[in-house]
Design a protein around this motif. Sequence first.
Motif, PDB file in Angstrom:
ATOM      1  N   ASN A  72       0.839  -1.194   0.000  1.00  0.00           N
ATOM      2  CA  ASN A  72       0.000   0.000   0.000  1.00  0.00           C
ATOM      3  C   ASN A  72       0.871   1.240   0.000  1.00  0.00           C
ATOM      4  O   ASN A  72       2.089   1.157   0.081  1.00  0.00           O
ATOM      5  N   GLU A  73       0.240   2.397  -0.043  1.00  0.00           N
ATOM      6  CA  GLU A  73       0.965   3.669  -0.034  1.00  0.00           C
ATOM      7  C   GLU A  73       1.884   3.784   1.182  1.00  0.00           C
ATOM      8  O   GLU A  73       2.915   4.436   1.117  1.00  0.00           O
ATOM      9  N   SER A  74       1.508   3.155   2.293  1.00  0.00           N
ATOM     10  CA  SER A  74       2.346   3.247   3.493  1.00  0.00           C
ATOM     11  C   SER A  74       3.737   2.668   3.266  1.00  0.00           C
ATOM     12  O   SER A  74       4.678   3.029   3.962  1.00  0.00           O
ATOM     13  N   PHE A  75       3.891   1.797   2.270  1.00  0.00           N
ATOM     14  CA  PHE A  75       5.195   1.183   1.996  1.00  0.00           C
ATOM     15  C   PHE A  75       6.193   2.215   1.471  1.00  0.00           C
ATOM     16  O   PHE A  75       7.385   1.983   1.482  1.00  0.00           O
ATOM     17  N   LYS A  76       5.695   3.382   1.054  1.00  0.00           N
ATOM     18  CA  LYS A  76       6.584   4.464   0.616  1.00  0.00           C
ATOM     19  C   LYS A  76       7.195   5.203   1.800  1.00  0.00           C
ATOM     20  O   LYS A  76       8.158   5.942   1.638  1.00  0.00           O
ATOM     21  N   GLN A  77       6.642   5.009   2.981  1.00  0.00           N
ATOM     22  CA  GLN A  77       7.121   5.695   4.181  1.00  0.00           C
ATOM     23  C   GLN A  77       8.251   4.891   4.822  1.00  0.00           C
ATOM     24  O   GLN A  77       8.226   3.665   4.820  1.00  0.00           O
ATOM     25  N   PRO A  78       9.230   5.588   5.393  1.00  0.00           N
ATOM     26  CA  PRO A  78      10.300   4.853   6.078  1.00  0.00           C
ATOM     27  C   PRO A  78       9.731   4.079   7.270  1.00  0.00           C
ATOM     28  O   PRO A  78       8.737   4.483   7.867  1.00  0.00           O
ATOM     29  N   TYR A  79      10.342   2.953   7.547  1.00  0.00           N
ATOM     30  CA  TYR A  79       9.960   2.179   8.733  1.00  0.00           C
ATOM     31  C   TYR A  79      10.502   2.871   9.969  1.00  0.00           C
ATOM     32  O   TYR A  79      11.541   3.499   9.908  1.00  0.00           O
ATOM     33  N   PRO A  80       9.836   2.752  11.101  1.00  0.00           N
ATOM     34  CA  PRO A  80       8.538   2.101  11.316  1.00  0.00           C
ATOM     35  C   PRO A  80       7.389   2.977  10.816  1.00  0.00           C
ATOM     36  O   PRO A  80       7.478   4.198  10.824  1.00  0.00           O
ATOM     37  N   HIS A  81       6.328   2.286  10.385  1.00  0.00           N
ATOM     38  CA  HIS A  81       5.124   2.978   9.955  1.00  0.00           C
ATOM     39  C   HIS A  81       3.914   2.061  10.160  1.00  0.00           C
ATOM     40  O   HIS A  81       4.060   0.886  10.481  1.00  0.00           O
ATOM     41  N   LEU A  82       2.751   2.640   9.989  1.00  0.00           N
ATOM     42  CA  LEU A  82       1.508   1.889  10.112  1.00  0.00           C
ATOM     43  C   LEU A  82       1.366   0.944   8.926  1.00  0.00           C
ATOM     44  O   LEU A  82       1.584   1.345   7.785  1.00  0.00           O
ATOM     45  N   VAL A  83       1.028  -0.296   9.207  1.00  0.00           N
ATOM     46  CA  VAL A  83       0.674  -1.272   8.175  1.00  0.00           C
ATOM     47  C   VAL A  83      -0.701  -1.781   8.579  1.00  0.00           C
ATOM     48  O   VAL A  83      -0.853  -2.405   9.641  1.00  0.00           O
ATOM     49  N   ALA A  84      -1.676  -1.480   7.753  1.00  0.00           N
ATOM     50  CA  ALA A  84      -3.068  -1.774   8.096  1.00  0.00           C
ATOM     51  C   ALA A  84      -3.273  -3.249   8.441  1.00  0.00           C
ATOM     52  O   ALA A  84      -3.945  -3.563   9.422  1.00  0.00           O
ATOM     53  N   MET A  85      -2.700  -4.143   7.667  1.00  0.00           N
ATOM     54  CA  MET A  85      -2.880  -5.574   7.932  1.00  0.00           C
ATOM     55  C   MET A  85      -2.337  -5.942   9.306  1.00  0.00           C
ATOM     56  O   MET A  85      -2.974  -6.669  10.072  1.00  0.00           O
ATOM     57  N   ALA A  86      -1.162  -5.436   9.642  1.00  0.00           N
ATOM     58  CA  ALA A  86      -0.571  -5.745  10.950  1.00  0.00           C
ATOM     59  C   ALA A  86      -1.413  -5.145  12.072  1.00  0.00           C
ATOM     60  O   ALA A  86      -1.618  -5.784  13.113  1.00  0.00           O
ATOM     61  N   LYS A  87      -1.919  -3.944  11.872  1.00  0.00           N
ATOM     62  CA  LYS A  87      -2.764  -3.313  12.891  1.00  0.00           C
ATOM     63  C   LYS A  87      -4.055  -4.102  13.085  1.00  0.00           C
ATOM     64  O   LYS A  87      -4.472  -4.369  14.207  1.00  0.00           O
ATOM     65  N   ASP A  88      -4.676  -4.472  11.974  1.00  0.00           N
ATOM     66  CA  ASP A  88      -5.929  -5.214  12.055  1.00  0.00           C
ATOM     67  C   ASP A  88      -5.769  -6.550  12.765  1.00  0.00           C
ATOM     68  O   ASP A  88      -6.643  -6.979  13.507  1.00  0.00           O
ATOM     69  N   MET A  89      -4.641  -7.189  12.555  1.00  0.00           N
ATOM     70  CA  MET A  89      -4.445  -8.522  13.102  1.00  0.00           C
ATOM     71  C   MET A  89      -3.783  -8.550  14.468  1.00  0.00           C
ATOM     72  O   MET A  89      -3.972  -9.493  15.220  1.00  0.00           O
ATOM     73  N   SER A  90      -2.988  -7.513  14.789  1.00  0.00           N
ATOM     74  CA  SER A  90      -2.241  -7.563  16.043  1.00  0.00           C
ATOM     75  C   SER A  90      -2.446  -6.353  16.939  1.00  0.00           C
ATOM     76  O   SER A  90      -2.052  -6.368  18.095  1.00  0.00           O
ATOM     77  N   GLY A  91      -3.004  -5.288  16.376  1.00  0.00           N
ATOM     78  CA  GLY A  91      -3.165  -4.065  17.140  1.00  0.00           C
ATOM     79  C   GLY A  91      -1.939  -3.165  17.094  1.00  0.00           C
ATOM     80  O   GLY A  91      -1.946  -2.074  17.647  1.00  0.00           O
ATOM     81  N   LEU A  92      -0.857  -3.605  16.431  1.00  0.00           N
ATOM     82  CA  LEU A  92       0.344  -2.782  16.328  1.00  0.00           C
ATOM     83  C   LEU A  92       0.059  -1.585  15.425  1.00  0.00           C
ATOM     84  O   LEU A  92      -0.348  -1.745  14.289  1.00  0.00           O
ATOM     85  N   THR A  93       0.272  -0.383  15.942  1.00  0.00           N
ATOM     86  CA  THR A  93       0.009   0.823  15.155  1.00  0.00           C
ATOM     87  C   THR A  93       1.238   1.308  14.408  1.00  0.00           C
ATOM     88  O   THR A  93       1.145   2.204  13.579  1.00  0.00           O
ATOM     89  N   SER A  94       2.367   0.742  14.706  1.00  0.00           N
ATOM     90  CA  SER A  94       3.597   1.067  14.008  1.00  0.00           C
ATOM     91  C   SER A  94       4.444  -0.194  13.991  1.00  0.00           C
ATOM     92  O   SER A  94       4.577  -0.880  15.009  1.00  0.00           O
TER      93      SER A  94
END
Length: 140
Positions: A72-94
């Motif tokens: 997704n567009e978030s992959f253009k951002q340097p890490y750490p960043h929000l990944v919707a799939m990870a947030k949805d599945m684990s609650g990790l916001t970054s």
Amino acid sequence: MKLKILALIAVIGLAGCNDEALNKFVRQADSPVYSGDRSDLLAYGEQLWNDPSLGNSGLACGTCHAGGAAFNESFKQPYPHLVAMAKDMSGLTSIDAEQMVQFCMLQPMQAEMLAWDSKELAALTLYVEKVVQVEFIKQH
């Protein structure tokens, strides 16, 4: 169409991850990081990225992400960043690249997470950050 089906399978499969497994996504402060020659790690990371035997799903990382697919567009951002799939599945916001590799190892790769001090984790993380992400940004 095939990639959409693979993505749906991954999301459905992630719903089966238990909290104990998801809590493993945070590197412990005393956990050593593998260090090695950067060129060797990049070459090994590329090999692993394209290796369908890395996990148990028969998929390679590059299967779902060929040509920048499933990013997704978030992959253009340097890490750490929000990944919707990870947030949805684990609650990790970054999430950092290393954690994303671990997340993908569980699903869709259907494998165990890599050891935090492993050459494999270091190589895949470096390859994602320095090759895959850079190429994605150039193309999108």
